[in-house]
Design a protein around this motif. Sequence first.
Motif, mmCIF file in Angstrom:
data_model
loop_
_atom_site.group_PDB
_atom_site.id
_atom_site.type_symbol
_atom_site.label_atom_id
_atom_site.label_comp_id
_atom_site.label_asym_id
_atom_site.label_seq_id
_atom_site.Cartn_x
_atom_site.Cartn_y
_atom_site.Cartn_z
ATOM 1 N N PHE A 1 -1.363 -14.025 9.073
ATOM 2 C CA PHE A 1 -0.569 -14.487 7.947
ATOM 3 C C PHE A 1 0.241 -15.700 8.380
ATOM 4 O O PHE A 1 0.931 -15.640 9.405
ATOM 5 N N PRO A 2 0.209 -16.801 7.631
ATOM 6 C CA PRO A 2 1.069 -17.936 7.972
ATOM 7 C C PRO A 2 2.516 -17.601 7.644
ATOM 8 O O PRO A 2 2.806 -16.538 7.084
ATOM 9 N N HIS B 1 -3.913 -9.424 12.867
ATOM 10 C CA HIS B 1 -3.852 -8.046 12.393
ATOM 11 C C HIS B 1 -5.249 -7.516 12.056
ATOM 12 O O HIS B 1 -6.038 -8.198 11.414
ATOM 13 N N PRO C 1 0.846 -1.210 0.000
ATOM 14 C CA PRO C 1 0.000 0.000 0.000
ATOM 15 C C PRO C 1 0.882 1.262 0.000
ATOM 16 O O PRO C 1 2.079 1.184 0.303
ATOM 17 N N THR D 1 3.190 -4.214 14.151
ATOM 18 C CA THR D 1 2.951 -2.785 14.336
ATOM 19 C C THR D 1 3.606 -2.328 15.633
ATOM 20 O O THR D 1 3.543 -3.048 16.636
ATOM 21 N N ARG E 1 0.090 -13.952 16.540
ATOM 22 C CA ARG E 1 -0.353 -12.569 16.342
ATOM 23 C C ARG E 1 -1.492 -12.561 15.332
ATOM 24 O O ARG E 1 -1.667 -13.501 14.560
ATOM 25 N N ARG F 1 2.140 5.282 14.652
ATOM 26 C CA ARG F 1 2.564 3.875 14.599
ATOM 27 C C ARG F 1 3.457 3.670 13.390
ATOM 28 O O ARG F 1 3.438 4.457 12.454
ATOM 29 N N PRO G 1 -1.824 -10.055 1.052
ATOM 30 C CA PRO G 1 -0.988 -11.268 1.086
ATOM 31 C C PRO G 1 -1.836 -12.489 1.484
ATOM 32 O O PRO G 1 -2.939 -12.345 2.017
ATOM 33 N N THR H 1 4.436 -8.336 3.407
ATOM 34 C CA THR H 1 3.489 -8.736 4.450
ATOM 35 C C THR H 1 3.919 -8.065 5.750
ATOM 36 O O THR H 1 5.105 -7.938 6.019
ATOM 37 N N TYR I 1 -7.683 -2.428 7.127
ATOM 38 C CA TYR I 1 -8.780 -1.674 6.518
ATOM 39 C C TYR I 1 -8.599 -1.655 5.008
ATOM 40 O O TYR I 1 -7.489 -1.807 4.498
ATOM 41 N N LEU J 1 -0.419 -9.044 19.450
ATOM 42 C CA LEU J 1 0.381 -10.221 19.796
ATOM 43 C C LEU J 1 -0.366 -11.076 20.813
ATOM 44 O O LEU J 1 -0.833 -10.555 21.830
ATOM 45 N N TRP K 1 -5.848 -3.955 0.883
ATOM 46 C CA TRP K 1 -5.918 -3.856 2.342
ATOM 47 C C TRP K 1 -4.623 -3.311 2.927
ATOM 48 O O TRP K 1 -3.533 -3.738 2.532
ATOM 49 N N THR K 2 -4.760 -2.399 3.878
ATOM 50 C CA THR K 2 -3.628 -1.848 4.613
ATOM 51 C C THR K 2 -3.760 -2.275 6.071
ATOM 52 O O THR K 2 -4.864 -2.350 6.600
ATOM 53 N N ILE K 3 -2.612 -2.536 6.716
ATOM 54 C CA ILE K 3 -2.652 -2.935 8.127
ATOM 55 C C ILE K 3 -2.924 -1.730 9.007
ATOM 56 O O ILE K 3 -2.313 -0.673 8.832
ATOM 57 N N TYR K 4 -3.831 -1.896 9.952
ATOM 58 C CA TYR K 4 -4.006 -0.878 10.979
ATOM 59 C C TYR K 4 -3.154 -1.221 12.200
ATOM 60 O O TYR K 4 -2.397 -0.396 12.681
ATOM 61 N N GLN K 5 -3.272 -2.460 12.674
ATOM 62 C CA GLN K 5 -2.552 -2.808 13.902
ATOM 63 C C GLN K 5 -2.365 -4.312 14.063
ATOM 64 O O GLN K 5 -3.217 -5.099 13.668
ATOM 65 N N THR K 6 -1.227 -4.659 14.670
ATOM 66 C CA THR K 6 -0.930 -6.044 15.025
ATOM 67 C C THR K 6 -1.274 -6.270 16.499
ATOM 68 O O THR K 6 -0.999 -5.403 17.333
#
Lengths: 172, 172
Positions: free
Chosen positions: B8-9, B149, A32, A164, B147, A147, B32, A160, B152, B166, B159-164
Motif C-alpha cells: 500500500f502506498p 502484505h 473485513p 501484522t 513492507r 496474530r 484499499p 488499511t 487472502y 518488513l 481481501w483480508t490481510i494474512y501477514q505483513t
Amino acid sequence: MKYGIAFFPDKKIQDIANSYRKRYDPHYALIPPHVTLKEAFEMDDEGLSQANSHLEKVSREIAPFLIHFPKLSTFHPTNNVIYIAVEETEAIKSLHEKINSGVLFHERRYAYIPHLTIGQEMPEDELHDVYGSLRMKRFELSTWVDRFHLMYQLENKSWTIYQTYLLRGSSE
Amino acid sequence: MKYGIAFFPDKKIQDIANSYRKRYDPHYALIPPHVTLKEAFEMDDEGLSQANSHLEKVSREIAPFLIHFPKLSTFHPTNNVIYIAVEETEAIKSLHEKINSGVLFHERRYAYIPHLTIGQEMPEDELHDVYGSLRMKRFELSTWVDRFHLMYQLENKSWTIYQTYLLRGSSE
C-alpha cells in the motif's frame, strides 16, 4: 492519523459474519469482519514508532490461543449493535490489556467486551426482529488467534493494514 | 484459498487514488488502493507454510526503497484499466521477481508492469473521456516501500490481510 488494532478470525467465520454484515452493517465495505482489540485512536509519526516497539514487545509476551464464538448478543439499548460474542478468556483479556498499556494506554468509556460485530446503527424494530430470530442460534465456531494487526483509516473511512504482529510468547 | 501479494502506498496517495476509484473502480470497496506484487493464486495450508518461509527470506534480502508515481497510464485496449504508473526501478522489479520465485513461481500471462489501479472494467467511451482529461496531469507522488502484505480473498471477493513482511535487507 487514526489507528486501530484488531484480529481477523478464520476465513470461514469472516464469511459467515459477512453474510449478516452485508445487510445489517454499514461498515461492511470499510473493513473485513474483525474483533477489535483497541478502538480507533489518533497518533502521529513519533507515536507510531513508539507504538510499534510496544506492540512488538506485547507480541513476544503472549502465546497464540484458541477462542470460541458461542452465540449472538447485542449492546442494545446502549448501542444498536448485534454481534457474535467472543468467549471472555484470560488470554484475550490479557492481550487487550497489554496492548492498551504504556504508550498505548487510553481510558476506555466502556469495559472491554470482545465481539465480532455483524450489525450496527440498526433501526430499533429491525434490531429486535433480527436479534429475536437469531438469538437462539448456537455458533459452534472457534479460531486460533496467533496474530493481530495495526491499521490506519483513510479519508473514506476504510481501513488499511499497517503491520501484522505475530504472537510469539510460549504457552505455559 | 485465494491469496495475493501487494503493498500500500502512503495514506495521501491512497486517498488520491480513492477519489478516482470511488467512481471508476468496481473493486473500490474490496481492497484499499494498492500496487500488486503477485496476482491472485490458489494455495492450500501446506503451501501457505512454505510461502511464509519464502516471503520471510525475500523480506530479509531486499532493502526499503523509494518509488515515484509520475503519471497516469492505461492498459487499453488489452484491458480497460486506468492506473497511476509506478516508476519501473530495479528495486521494484527485483522485489517482484524474488517474490515470484521458488515455491511461489507461476508463469505470468503478461510482463510485470507495476501500477496503482484507479479505474477498471470501464466502458470504452468513459475510459477515453477520463484518460483524455487526466493524461497530461503530473503526479508528483512518491512513497517508501518498506513492507508488503500477503492477503487472502473472502467469499464476497474482498481481501483480508494474512501477514505483513518488513523489508530488512541492507541497502548497498
